[in-house]
Write a protein that holds these residues in place. Structure first.
Motif, PDB file in Angstrom:
ATOM      1  N   ALA A   1       0.822  -1.214   0.000  1.00  0.00           N
ATOM      2  CA  ALA A   1       0.000   0.000   0.000  1.00  0.00           C
ATOM      3  C   ALA A   1       0.856   1.264   0.000  1.00  0.00           C
ATOM      4  CB  ALA A   1      -0.923   0.002   1.225  1.00  0.00           C
ATOM      5  N   LYS A   2       1.931   1.242   0.771  1.00  0.00           N
ATOM      6  CA  LYS A   2       2.770   2.433   0.908  1.00  0.00           C
ATOM      7  C   LYS A   2       3.555   2.734  -0.352  1.00  0.00           C
ATOM      8  CE  LYS A   2       6.672   4.248   3.599  1.00  0.00           C
ATOM      9  NZ  LYS A   2       7.589   4.024   4.739  1.00  0.00           N
ATOM     10  N   LEU A   3       4.119   1.693  -0.966  1.00  0.00           N
ATOM     11  CA  LEU A   3       5.039   1.880  -2.090  1.00  0.00           C
ATOM     12  C   LEU A   3       4.428   1.552  -3.450  1.00  0.00           C
ATOM     13  CD1 LEU A   3       8.192   0.237  -0.460  1.00  0.00           C
ATOM     14  CD2 LEU A   3       7.634   2.676  -0.573  1.00  0.00           C
ATOM     15  N   ARG A   4       3.195   1.020  -3.432  1.00  0.00           N
ATOM     16  CA  ARG A   4       2.556   0.528  -4.660  1.00  0.00           C
ATOM     17  C   ARG A   4       3.398  -0.562  -5.314  1.00  0.00           C
ATOM     18  NH1 ARG A   4       0.062   6.163  -7.225  1.00  0.00           N
ATOM     19  NH2 ARG A   4      -1.949   6.009  -6.164  1.00  0.00           N
ATOM     20  N   PHE A   5       3.904  -1.459  -4.473  1.00  0.00           N
ATOM     21  CA  PHE A   5       4.685  -2.594  -4.929  1.00  0.00           C
ATOM     22  C   PHE A   5       3.801  -3.834  -4.982  1.00  0.00           C
ATOM     23  CE2 PHE A   5       9.377  -1.467  -3.795  1.00  0.00           C
ATOM     24  CZ  PHE A   5       9.257  -0.294  -4.531  1.00  0.00           C
ATOM     25  N   THR A   6       4.237  -4.823  -5.750  1.00  0.00           N
ATOM     26  CA  THR A   6       3.559  -6.113  -5.760  1.00  0.00           C
ATOM     27  C   THR A   6       4.307  -7.070  -4.835  1.00  0.00           C
ATOM     28  OG1 THR A   6       4.840  -6.864  -7.675  1.00  0.00           O
ATOM     29  CG2 THR A   6       2.700  -5.832  -8.108  1.00  0.00           C
ATOM     30  N   VAL A   7       3.582  -8.046  -4.314  1.00  0.00           N
ATOM     31  CA  VAL A   7       4.180  -9.038  -3.428  1.00  0.00           C
ATOM     32  C   VAL A   7       4.570 -10.258  -4.252  1.00  0.00           C
ATOM     33  CG1 VAL A   7       3.725 -10.576  -1.488  1.00  0.00           C
ATOM     34  CG2 VAL A   7       2.928  -8.206  -1.411  1.00  0.00           C
ATOM     35  N   ASP A   8       5.796 -10.700  -4.073  1.00  0.00           N
ATOM     36  CA  ASP A   8       6.288 -11.866  -4.794  1.00  0.00           C
ATOM     37  C   ASP A   8       5.362 -13.067  -4.543  1.00  0.00           C
ATOM     38  OD1 ASP A   8       8.312 -13.053  -6.431  1.00  0.00           O
ATOM     39  OD2 ASP A   8       9.133 -14.035  -4.657  1.00  0.00           O
ATOM     40  N   LYS A   9       5.150 -13.895  -5.571  1.00  0.00           N
ATOM     41  CA  LYS A   9       4.204 -14.999  -5.466  1.00  0.00           C
ATOM     42  C   LYS A   9       4.488 -15.923  -4.285  1.00  0.00           C
ATOM     43  CE  LYS A   9       2.080 -18.765  -8.105  1.00  0.00           C
ATOM     44  NZ  LYS A   9       2.045 -19.489  -9.404  1.00  0.00           N
ATOM     45  N   PRO A  10       5.751 -16.374  -4.070  1.00  0.00           N
ATOM     46  CA  PRO A  10       6.007 -17.225  -2.893  1.00  0.00           C
ATOM     47  C   PRO A  10       5.680 -16.523  -1.576  1.00  0.00           C
ATOM     48  CG  PRO A  10       7.823 -17.378  -4.457  1.00  0.00           C
ATOM     49  CD  PRO A  10       6.954 -16.250  -4.920  1.00  0.00           C
ATOM     50  N   VAL A  11       5.857 -15.209  -1.519  1.00  0.00           N
ATOM     51  CA  VAL A  11       5.524 -14.452  -0.307  1.00  0.00           C
ATOM     52  C   VAL A  11       4.013 -14.470  -0.095  1.00  0.00           C
ATOM     53  CG1 VAL A  11       5.563 -12.171   0.769  1.00  0.00           C
ATOM     54  CG2 VAL A  11       7.575 -13.004  -0.452  1.00  0.00           C
ATOM     55  N   ALA A  12       3.245 -14.222  -1.151  1.00  0.00           N
ATOM     56  CA  ALA A  12       1.785 -14.229  -1.043  1.00  0.00           C
ATOM     57  C   ALA A  12       1.273 -15.616  -0.660  1.00  0.00           C
ATOM     58  CB  ALA A  12       1.161 -13.773  -2.360  1.00  0.00           C
ATOM     59  N   GLU A  13       1.880 -16.654  -1.216  1.00  0.00           N
ATOM     60  CA  GLU A  13       1.470 -18.017  -0.891  1.00  0.00           C
ATOM     61  C   GLU A  13       1.724 -18.328   0.587  1.00  0.00           C
ATOM     62  OE1 GLU A  13       3.692 -20.291  -3.692  1.00  0.00           O
ATOM     63  OE2 GLU A  13       2.204 -20.071  -5.304  1.00  0.00           O
ATOM     64  N   ALA A  14       2.861 -17.883   1.082  1.00  0.00           N
ATOM     65  CA  ALA A  14       3.168 -18.106   2.503  1.00  0.00           C
ATOM     66  C   ALA A  14       2.212 -17.322   3.388  1.00  0.00           C
ATOM     67  CB  ALA A  14       4.619 -17.711   2.795  1.00  0.00           C
ATOM     68  N   MET A  15       1.846 -16.119   2.973  1.00  0.00           N
ATOM     69  CA  MET A  15       0.882 -15.326   3.735  1.00  0.00           C
ATOM     70  C   MET A  15      -0.452 -16.054   3.843  1.00  0.00           C
ATOM     71  SD  MET A  15       1.838 -11.602   2.068  1.00  0.00           S
ATOM     72  CE  MET A  15       0.503 -10.665   2.820  1.00  0.00           C
TER      73      MET A  15
END
Length: 473
Positions: free
Chosen positions: A181-195
Motif C-alpha cells: 500500500a505504501k510503495l505501490r509494490f507487488t508481493v512476490d508470489k512465494p511471499v503471497a502463498e506463505a501469507m
C-alpha cells in the motif's frame, strides 16, 4: 549510476554531516557503523526523512559511551532490544547492535541475541528492500539479497524463505501488505502463498501491533492494493473479517451491486477527496466500514429487489465492536462510528422533503465531523449511471449551499437554546437538577426546528412546556 543510486547519494549528502561524524566516532573506537533498513530504502527512493536507522557491532553500553557529550539528547527505552536513540541537529537517530535474533514461536516478542557481523543482521530483516546498508563514513553499499533490484522492480521479497521469515515474526505478513500500500509494490508470489498458508499465525500478535500496522496500511499511498492482499490471503479474516464479509453472493434473480468492490471504490474516492491535507485515517476507516452492516440486513422482497434496511445502524454497532477489539482510542472510534451511522442521512434530500430544521439537525448531528461527512457522502456515490451520478452530485452541491446560507444567518456550529440554564432556573424557580436539563433539551429541539427565537418567544415556549409537564401551575 542508476537513478536510485543518484537519489541515495543526494540524500546521504544532506544528512552526511551528522551521519559521517557519527561514523568517524565509531570508527575511531574500532567499531562499524552502517545506515541500514528503511533509511537506505528511502534514500534510494529519494525520500529520506529525519529519522535515521543505524546498526553497529558496538554493544549498547559502548554506543552510550560514544554518543554522550556529542548528542543533543539520548533515550534508552529500546536498550533491552539493543537500541539507543539520540537527537542531533534535528535528526532522530536510532543505533542498534547487530542482531541475529530468534522468536519464541508463541508471541511476536523476539529473544534478543546480538550478532557479530552485518550479513547476519541483514539476513534477519523482513524484506530485501529493507536489507541494504551503507557504511559510514566510507559510504560502501552492501546489498547481499538483491534489494536494489527488487526496489527497481517494485516487488516485495524476503531475504530468507517466506515461511521462515513469517514463522519468526507473523506481523511481517501484515507488513508486506502495508508496504504494498505504501510503495505501490507487488508481493512476490512465494511471499503471497506463505501469507495465505500462515495467516492463522497472525493470531499470535497483539491487537495493538496489528492495529498500528493496519493504520499505516490504510493511510498508505494505495490502500486498495493492501486491502485486496489482506482479503485475498485470508489475513483480514484474522482481525477484521467484516471486510471479507462484504463479498455477498450475487445471483441472477436478486441482483445488487458488489458491496466489496463498491467499498474499495468508496475508499479510493475518499483518498482522492482528501486533497493536499494528507492521509485522514478517520475518513478512510469510515469509508471502509460504511457498509459492513449490509450482510446482516440483506433482504429480498417479493419483487426480487434487494434491500439493506437500517444497515447504517448495524454497521455503526459492528464498527464500534471491531475498533474496540483492535484497541483503537475511544475518540477515534467514536468519530468513525458516527460517520458510519450518518452516511445515509443525505439520501432523500433530493426529493425536496428537507426543511431548514432538517438541515440544522444534519449539521448539528455531524458537528465537527461535517467536512468529513461531506467527503464520505460524495465518495459513496459510485453509480455507473452518469445521469444519476450527476443528479446526486448536484443535490449535494445544493445541500452544501443551503448549509452555507443557513450558517451565514445562524451559528450552526454552536447551536444552543435561546435560554441558558441560569435563565431556566430563574424563570421556573427551580434548583439545579433534572428539570433544568429537560427544559434545556426542549429549548434546543425548538431552536433546531424553528431557528433563533427572540427572548419573549423563548420564555413563552418555556412557560408552555413547564405547564404541560406539571412543573408549574
Amino acid at each position: 549510476m542508476t537513478k536510485a543510486q543518484r537519489n541515495a547519494v543526494a540524500e546521504l549528502l544532506r544528512v552526511s554531516p551528522v551521519a559521517d561524524e557519527l561514523g568517524r566516532r565509531f570508527g575511531a573506537a574500532g567499531h562499524e557503523l552502517h545506515l541500514v533498513g528503511g533509511s537506505v530504502r528511502d534514500a534510494l527512493l529519494g525520500r529520506l526523512g529525519d529519522d535515521l536507522d543505524f546498526c553497529t557491532d558496538a554493544l549498547p553500553e559502548q554506543t552510550l559511551a560514544l554518543v554522550k557529550g556529542w548528542a543533543d539528547g539520548i533515550w534508552e527505552t529500546g536498550r533491552d532490544f539493543g537500541t539507543i536513540g539520540i537527537l542531533k541537529n534535528g535528526l532522530r537517530l536510532e543505533i542498534t547492535t547487530f542482531r541475529a535474533e530468534a522468536y519464541d514461536g508463541l508471541t511476536r516478542n523476539p529473544v534478543v541475541r546480538y550478532g557479530d557481523n552485518l550479513l547476519d543482521d541483514l539476513r534477519r530483516r523482513d524484506f530485501t528492500i529493507n536489507a541494504m546498508a551503507v557504511s559510514l563514513p566510507g559510504h560502501d553499499f552492501t546489498d547481499p539479497f538483491g534489494g536494489l533490484d527488487d526496489l527497481a522492480a517494485g516487488v516485495i521479497k524476503t531475504p530468507d524463505s517466506p515461511a521462515l521469515s513469517f514463522g519468526d515474526d507473523p506481523l511481517r505478513m501484515l507488513r508486506a501488505a502495508r508496504f504494498a500500500a505504501k510503495l505501490r509494490f507487488t508481493v512476490d508470489k512465494p511471499v503471497a502463498e506463505a501469507m495465505t498458508e500462515m495467516a492463522a499465525d497472525l493470531d499470535r500478535i497483539t491487537a495493538e501491533r496489528i492495529r498500528d500496522e493496519f493504520t499505516k496500511l490504510l493511510c498508505g499511498l494505495d490502500p486498495i492494493a493492501g486491502l485486496r492482499l489482506l482479503v485475498d490471503t485470508g489475513l483480514a479474516d484474522r482481525f477484521i473479517p467484516e471486510i471479507s464479509g462484504l463479498k455477498l453472493e450475487i445471483d441472477e434473480h436478486a441482483q445488487h451491486k458488489d458491496v466489496y468492490e463498491h467499498t474499495l471504490i468508496v475508499v479510493s474516492n475518499a483518498v482522492r477527496l482528501e486533497g493536499d491535507a494528507g492521509p485522514d485515517f478517520v475518513l478512510r476507516m469510515a469509508a471502509l466500514m460504511h457498509d459492513v452492516g449490509k450482510p446482516a440486513t440483506k433482504a429480498v422482497g417479493r419483487d426480487g429487489r434487494v434491500s439493506f434496511h437500517h444497515h447504517e445502524v448495524v454497521g455503526a454497532r459492528l464498527t464500534r465492536q471491531r475498533m474496540k477489539a483492535m484497541r483503537f482510542p475511544k475518540d477515534v472510534t467514536s468519530d468513525v462510528v458516527d460517520l458510519v451511522a450518518l452516511h445515509l442521512r443525505f439520501y432523500g434530500y433530493g426529493r425536496g422533503e428537507w426543511t431548514d430544521s432538517a438541515v440544522r439537525r444534519y449539521v448539528t448531528d455531524a458537528g465537527e465531523l461535517l467536512p468529513r461527512l461531506h467527503k464520505l457522502t460524495r465518495s459513496d456515490c459510485t453509480t455507473r449511471n452518469r445521469r444519476k451520478a450527476a443528479a446526486l452530485s448536484a443535490d449535494y452541491d445544493a445541500l452544501e449551499e443551503r448549509i452555507a446560507r443557513i450558517e451565514a444567518e445562524e451559528d450552526l456550529a454552536r447551536v444552543r437554546p435561546d435560554l441558558d440554564g441560569n435563565a431556566i432556573m430563574e424563570l421556573l424557580g427551580v434548583p439545579p437538577g433534572p428539570v433544568v436539563g429537560q427544559a434545556w433539551r426542549f429549548l434546543k429541539e425548538l431552536r433546531l426546528d424553528r431557528g433563533p427565537l427572540d427572548r419573549d418567544e423563548a420564555e413563552a415556549e418555556l412557560w408552555r412546556w413547564a405547564r404541560e409537564h406539571g412543573h408549574i401551575s
